[in-house]
Write a protein that holds these residues in place. Sequence first.
Motif, PDB file in Angstrom:
ATOM      1  N   ALA A  39      23.699  59.833 -69.025  1.00 42.40           N
ATOM      2  CA  ALA A  39      24.807  59.032 -68.511  1.00 42.40           C
ATOM      3  C   ALA A  39      25.118  59.438 -67.076  1.00 42.40           C
ATOM      4  N   ALA A  40      25.400  58.453 -66.229  1.00 47.09           N
ATOM      5  CA  ALA A  40      25.753  58.712 -64.837  1.00 47.09           C
ATOM      6  C   ALA A  40      27.237  59.046 -64.722  1.00 47.09           C
ATOM      7  N   ARG A  41      27.609  59.723 -63.622  1.00 50.34           N
ATOM      8  CA  ARG A  41      29.003  60.052 -63.357  1.00 50.34           C
ATOM      9  C   ARG A  41      29.527  59.356 -62.099  1.00 50.34           C
TER      10      ARG A  41
ATOM     11  N   ARG B 189      15.602  43.419 -61.017  1.00 51.65           N
ATOM     12  CA  ARG B 189      15.904  43.686 -59.613  1.00 51.65           C
ATOM     13  C   ARG B 189      15.487  45.096 -59.198  1.00 51.65           C
ATOM     14  N   SER B 190      15.083  45.210 -57.949  1.00 53.19           N
ATOM     15  CA  SER B 190      14.675  46.505 -57.418  1.00 53.19           C
ATOM     16  C   SER B 190      15.896  47.382 -57.201  1.00 53.19           C
ATOM     17  N   LEU B 191      15.641  48.664 -56.976  1.00 54.26           N
ATOM     18  CA  LEU B 191      16.743  49.587 -56.702  1.00 54.26           C
ATOM     19  C   LEU B 191      17.459  49.185 -55.424  1.00 54.26           C
ATOM     20  N   ALA B 192      16.721  48.681 -54.435  1.00 59.09           N
ATOM     21  CA  ALA B 192      17.339  48.243 -53.178  1.00 59.09           C
ATOM     22  C   ALA B 192      18.289  47.074 -53.429  1.00 59.09           C
ATOM     23  N   GLN B 193      17.881  46.125 -54.274  1.00 58.39           N
ATOM     24  CA  GLN B 193      18.742  44.983 -54.586  1.00 58.39           C
ATOM     25  C   GLN B 193      19.979  45.412 -55.372  1.00 58.39           C
ATOM     26  N   LEU B 194      19.797  46.315 -56.297  1.00 60.84           N
ATOM     27  CA  LEU B 194      20.932  46.814 -57.072  1.00 60.84           C
ATOM     28  C   LEU B 194      21.888  47.607 -56.194  1.00 60.84           C
ATOM     29  N   ALA B 195      21.339  48.308 -55.201  1.00 58.74           N
ATOM     30  CA  ALA B 195      22.170  49.101 -54.299  1.00 58.74           C
ATOM     31  C   ALA B 195      23.106  48.210 -53.493  1.00 58.74           C
ATOM     32  N   VAL B 196      22.610  47.068 -53.060  1.00 58.69           N
ATOM     33  CA  VAL B 196      23.449  46.137 -52.292  1.00 58.69           C
ATOM     34  C   VAL B 196      24.647  45.706 -53.130  1.00 58.69           C
ATOM     35  N   GLU B 197      24.411  45.370 -54.398  1.00 53.97           N
ATOM     36  CA  GLU B 197      25.509  44.951 -55.275  1.00 53.97           C
ATOM     37  C   GLU B 197      26.496  46.086 -55.518  1.00 53.97           C
ATOM     38  N   ALA B 198      25.979  47.327 -55.573  1.00 56.87           N
ATOM     39  CA  ALA B 198      26.845  48.484 -55.810  1.00 56.87           C
ATOM     40  C   ALA B 198      27.536  48.975 -54.541  1.00 56.87           C
ATOM     41  N   GLY B 199      27.226  48.361 -53.403  1.00 57.09           N
ATOM     42  CA  GLY B 199      27.864  48.738 -52.149  1.00 57.09           C
ATOM     43  C   GLY B 199      27.383  50.056 -51.593  1.00 57.09           C
ATOM     44  N   THR B 200      26.106  50.360 -51.797  1.00 54.49           N
ATOM     45  CA  THR B 200      25.558  51.618 -51.297  1.00 54.49           C
ATOM     46  C   THR B 200      24.120  51.375 -50.858  1.00 54.49           C
ATOM     47  N   SER B 201      23.388  52.445 -50.586  1.00 60.57           N
ATOM     48  CA  SER B 201      22.017  52.311 -50.118  1.00 60.57           C
ATOM     49  C   SER B 201      21.020  52.684 -51.205  1.00 60.57           C
ATOM     50  N   GLU B 202      19.809  52.201 -51.062  1.00 61.69           N
ATOM     51  CA  GLU B 202      18.749  52.553 -52.007  1.00 61.69           C
ATOM     52  C   GLU B 202      18.517  54.056 -52.011  1.00 61.69           C
ATOM     53  N   ARG B 203      18.535  54.654 -50.846  1.00 60.64           N
ATOM     54  CA  ARG B 203      18.301  56.100 -50.734  1.00 60.64           C
ATOM     55  C   ARG B 203      19.377  56.888 -51.491  1.00 60.64           C
ATOM     56  N   THR B 204      20.628  56.447 -51.358  1.00 69.01           N
ATOM     57  CA  THR B 204      21.724  57.141 -52.057  1.00 69.01           C
ATOM     58  C   THR B 204      21.563  57.019 -53.569  1.00 69.01           C
ATOM     59  N   LEU B 205      21.239  55.818 -54.051  1.00 67.00           N
ATOM     60  CA  LEU B 205      21.056  55.638 -55.485  1.00 67.00           C
ATOM     61  C   LEU B 205      19.883  56.462 -56.014  1.00 67.00           C
ATOM     62  N   ALA B 206      18.804  56.504 -55.254  1.00 63.98           N
ATOM     63  CA  ALA B 206      17.642  57.294 -55.672  1.00 63.98           C
ATOM     64  C   ALA B 206      18.011  58.775 -55.777  1.00 63.98           C
ATOM     65  N   ARG B 207      18.800  59.252 -54.817  1.00 61.41           N
ATOM     66  CA  ARG B 207      19.245  60.653 -54.838  1.00 61.41           C
ATOM     67  C   ARG B 207      20.163  60.912 -56.035  1.00 61.41           C
TER      68      ARG B 207
ATOM     69  N   CYS C 260      20.183  59.299 -58.869  1.00 65.00           N
ATOM     70  CA  CYS C 260      19.375  59.266 -60.088  1.00 65.00           C
ATOM     71  C   CYS C 260      18.774  60.639 -60.364  1.00 65.00           C
ATOM     72  N   ARG C 261      18.195  61.228 -59.344  1.00 65.37           N
ATOM     73  CA  ARG C 261      17.575  62.545 -59.511  1.00 65.37           C
ATOM     74  C   ARG C 261      18.616  63.604 -59.868  1.00 65.37           C
ATOM     75  N   ARG C 262      19.762  63.534 -59.204  1.00 63.40           N
ATOM     76  CA  ARG C 262      20.778  64.572 -59.399  1.00 63.40           C
ATOM     77  C   ARG C 262      21.513  64.421 -60.727  1.00 63.40           C
TER      78      ARG C 262
ATOM     79  N   MET D 134      15.925  62.249 -63.418  1.00 64.70           N
ATOM     80  CA  MET D 134      14.660  61.506 -63.377  1.00 64.70           C
ATOM     81  C   MET D 134      14.763  60.429 -62.312  1.00 64.70           C
ATOM     82  N   SER D 135      13.627  59.807 -62.000  1.00 67.69           N
ATOM     83  CA  SER D 135      13.639  58.730 -61.019  1.00 67.69           C
ATOM     84  C   SER D 135      14.229  57.465 -61.644  1.00 67.69           C
ATOM     85  N   PHE D 136      14.584  56.514 -60.795  1.00 71.32           N
ATOM     86  CA  PHE D 136      15.131  55.252 -61.301  1.00 71.32           C
ATOM     87  C   PHE D 136      14.134  54.516 -62.198  1.00 71.32           C
ATOM     88  N   PRO D 137      12.844  54.374 -61.807  1.00 72.06           N
ATOM     89  CA  PRO D 137      11.893  53.703 -62.715  1.00 72.06           C
ATOM     90  C   PRO D 137      11.764  54.409 -64.060  1.00 72.06           C
TER      91      PRO D 137
END
Length: 245
Positions: A141-143, A162-180, A182-184, A188-191
């Motif tokens: 679960a994410a926090r 949708r790609s992580l980049a597309q989902l990031a736009v809807e979440a109001g953040t960047s793909e790089r931030t979401l990828a980070r 996910c790992r933290r 695991m990675s988003f895929p």
Amino acid sequence: MPKIRHTPEAPTGRRPLAPGAGIDAHRHDTHQIVYACRGVLSVTTGSGIWVAPASRAIWIPAGTVHEHRARGDTDLRLVGLSDNPLGLGRPAVLAVGPLLRELIIAYTGDDGPAGGERERLSAVLLDQLRRAPEQPLHLPAARDPRLTAVCAALHRDPADGRSLAQLAVEAGTSERTLARLCRRELGMSFPQWRTQLRLHHALLLLADGLSVTAVAHRCGWASASAFIDVFRRAFGHTPGRAFTL
């Protein structure tokens, strides 16, 4: 907030559950193995969801607040343990082979063993649990609210491609931030997380009796064969054998 039931000792025995039924949030002071020898069982804690068909069992360490939910007609078996044969302080999904399956069923049956026979069966059961390999069937679960929003959207529709980049736009953040994140937060990675999510939903839908083709479509695989290939690599068998050993 619902009251969390506390049980000093984790129970041992059999508990049939109808489709959709469950056991509300509770905790106990001893460890427990939960196993559905028919149907699919999910266990939810504050750190995520663990799901297991008949070829898997779920380890719940002492003190963990958790709830059970059945999918399909489920024959739930519970094994309470004062010792920790796995040395794990967190929930985990374990592979269940034919011998371990029969041991759990015999130990938790309505006319289960008593006295010396029970002690001998318990010793063999503990030995088999120590040998059971852990399986990657945890859906963390994410926090962070941004990642939580993305995860919630995919929970609602696992076929969302949708790609992580597309989902990031809807979440109001960047793909790089979401990828980070996910790992933290997910470890695991988003895929990898999305595949775990889709497998989780696939098990639930299979328990409801949907066909392999329908499950593949609802969970976002391009074809039934692609779904079967991913499922076989994750579980060691095809979706058609998800509820048998």
